[in-house]
Design a protein around this motif. Structure first.
Motif, short mmCIF file in Angstrom:
data_model
loop_
_atom_site.label_atom_id
_atom_site.label_comp_id
_atom_site.label_asym_id
_atom_site.label_seq_id
_atom_site.Cartn_x
_atom_site.Cartn_y
_atom_site.Cartn_z
N ASN A 109 39.25 5.84 -3.08
CA ASN A 109 40.56 5.43 -3.57
C ASN A 109 40.45 4.63 -4.85
O ASN A 109 41.44 4.42 -5.53
N CYS A 110 39.26 4.20 -5.23
CA CYS A 110 39.07 3.50 -6.50
C CYS A 110 38.77 4.47 -7.65
O CYS A 110 38.96 4.12 -8.81
N ALA A 111 38.31 5.66 -7.34
CA ALA A 111 37.96 6.64 -8.37
C ALA A 111 39.16 6.98 -9.25
O ALA A 111 39.03 7.11 -10.47
N ASN A 112 40.32 7.12 -8.65
CA ASN A 112 41.51 7.45 -9.43
C ASN A 112 41.81 6.37 -10.47
O ASN A 112 42.15 6.67 -11.60
N PHE A 113 41.65 5.11 -10.08
CA PHE A 113 41.88 4.02 -11.04
C PHE A 113 40.81 4.00 -12.13
O PHE A 113 41.11 3.75 -13.29
N ALA A 114 39.57 4.29 -11.79
CA ALA A 114 38.49 4.31 -12.78
C ALA A 114 38.69 5.44 -13.78
O ALA A 114 38.60 5.24 -14.99
N VAL A 115 38.99 6.62 -13.29
CA VAL A 115 39.07 7.81 -14.15
C VAL A 115 40.41 7.91 -14.86
O VAL A 115 40.48 8.14 -16.06
N ASN A 116 41.50 7.74 -14.14
CA ASN A 116 42.82 8.02 -14.71
C ASN A 116 43.56 6.80 -15.24
O ASN A 116 44.57 6.96 -15.93
N PHE A 117 43.05 5.60 -14.97
CA PHE A 117 43.74 4.39 -15.45
C PHE A 117 42.82 3.43 -16.19
O PHE A 117 43.24 2.37 -16.59
N GLY A 118 41.55 3.77 -16.33
CA GLY A 118 40.63 2.96 -17.12
C GLY A 118 40.20 1.65 -16.47
O GLY A 118 39.81 0.72 -17.17
N TRP A 119 40.25 1.57 -15.15
CA TRP A 119 39.83 0.35 -14.48
C TRP A 119 38.31 0.25 -14.51
O TRP A 119 37.60 1.24 -14.56
N ASN A 120 37.81 -0.98 -14.43
CA ASN A 120 36.39 -1.26 -14.35
C ASN A 120 36.06 -1.64 -12.92
O ASN A 120 36.87 -2.28 -12.26
#
Length: 180
Positions: A109-120
């Motif tokens: 569920n963190c992959a979407n934020f890393a890939v599509n929203f630029g989260w670290n």
């Protein structure tokens, strides 16, 4: 008799191939196509539009039932949509995640934020094969090539969690993570 022999051979051959593929790190054509779909510009645009719709609706007092917000891009159980709605509601200040027991970090569920929203973020898992697969994926993903998330191969225990987070640069940031 020959028809049933053929059917049996096909059935067992298919099972054998699936077993071999599941035990190896071979990436099939279908895996590549599925990942390309998850990384498409349209997926990013749609999610950002939905995020903004949620923000706008919430400021006007309109709430959506949490059960109606779920969808999957990278997550297994519709967490991508639910978390998008929750963060639209509460706001995002740091754009940082820590995923403990992350597996390879791809079906997360963190992959979407890393890939599509630029989260670290930081992915922690006890399986070195998962860690290497995740590192390879994020290093080659065009959206995370410059700033891939960190991966740590470790088993989490009460005695090491704070140290693992701190040593990888994720302590602080408005969130106290001490475990006592």
């Amino acid at each position: 008799m020959p028809v049933s022999l053929k059917a049996a051979a096909k059935k067992y051959l298919g099972k054998a191939i699936n077993l071999i593929l599941s035990q190896s790190s071979i990436v099939t054509f279908f895996d590549v196509v599925k990942l390309q779909e998850k990384n498409s510009p349209q997926v990013k645009i749609n999610q950002r539009m939905l995020f903004n719709l949620y923000r706008s609706s919430l400021t006007q007092g309109c709430r959506f039932p949490l059960s109606d917000t779920g969808f999957r891009v990278y997550s297994q159980f519709e967490e991508d949509g639910i978390l998008l709605y929750i963060f639209a509601a509460i706001g995002v200040e740091h754009k940082t995640f820590i995923d403990i027991g992350s597996g390879d970090g791809i079906n997360s569920n963190c992959a979407n934020f890393a890939v599509n929203f630029g989260w670290n973020g930081l992915f922690i898992d006890g399986n070195p094969t998962n860690i290497e697969r995740g590192k390879k994926y994020y290093a080659s993903n065009p959206d995370t090539t410059l700033y891939p998330p960190k991966f740590v191969n470790a088993f989490i225990q009460r005695e090491n969690i704070n140290e693992l987070i701190r040593d990888n640069g994720f302590a602080g940031g408005g969130c106290r993570c001490d475990v006592h």
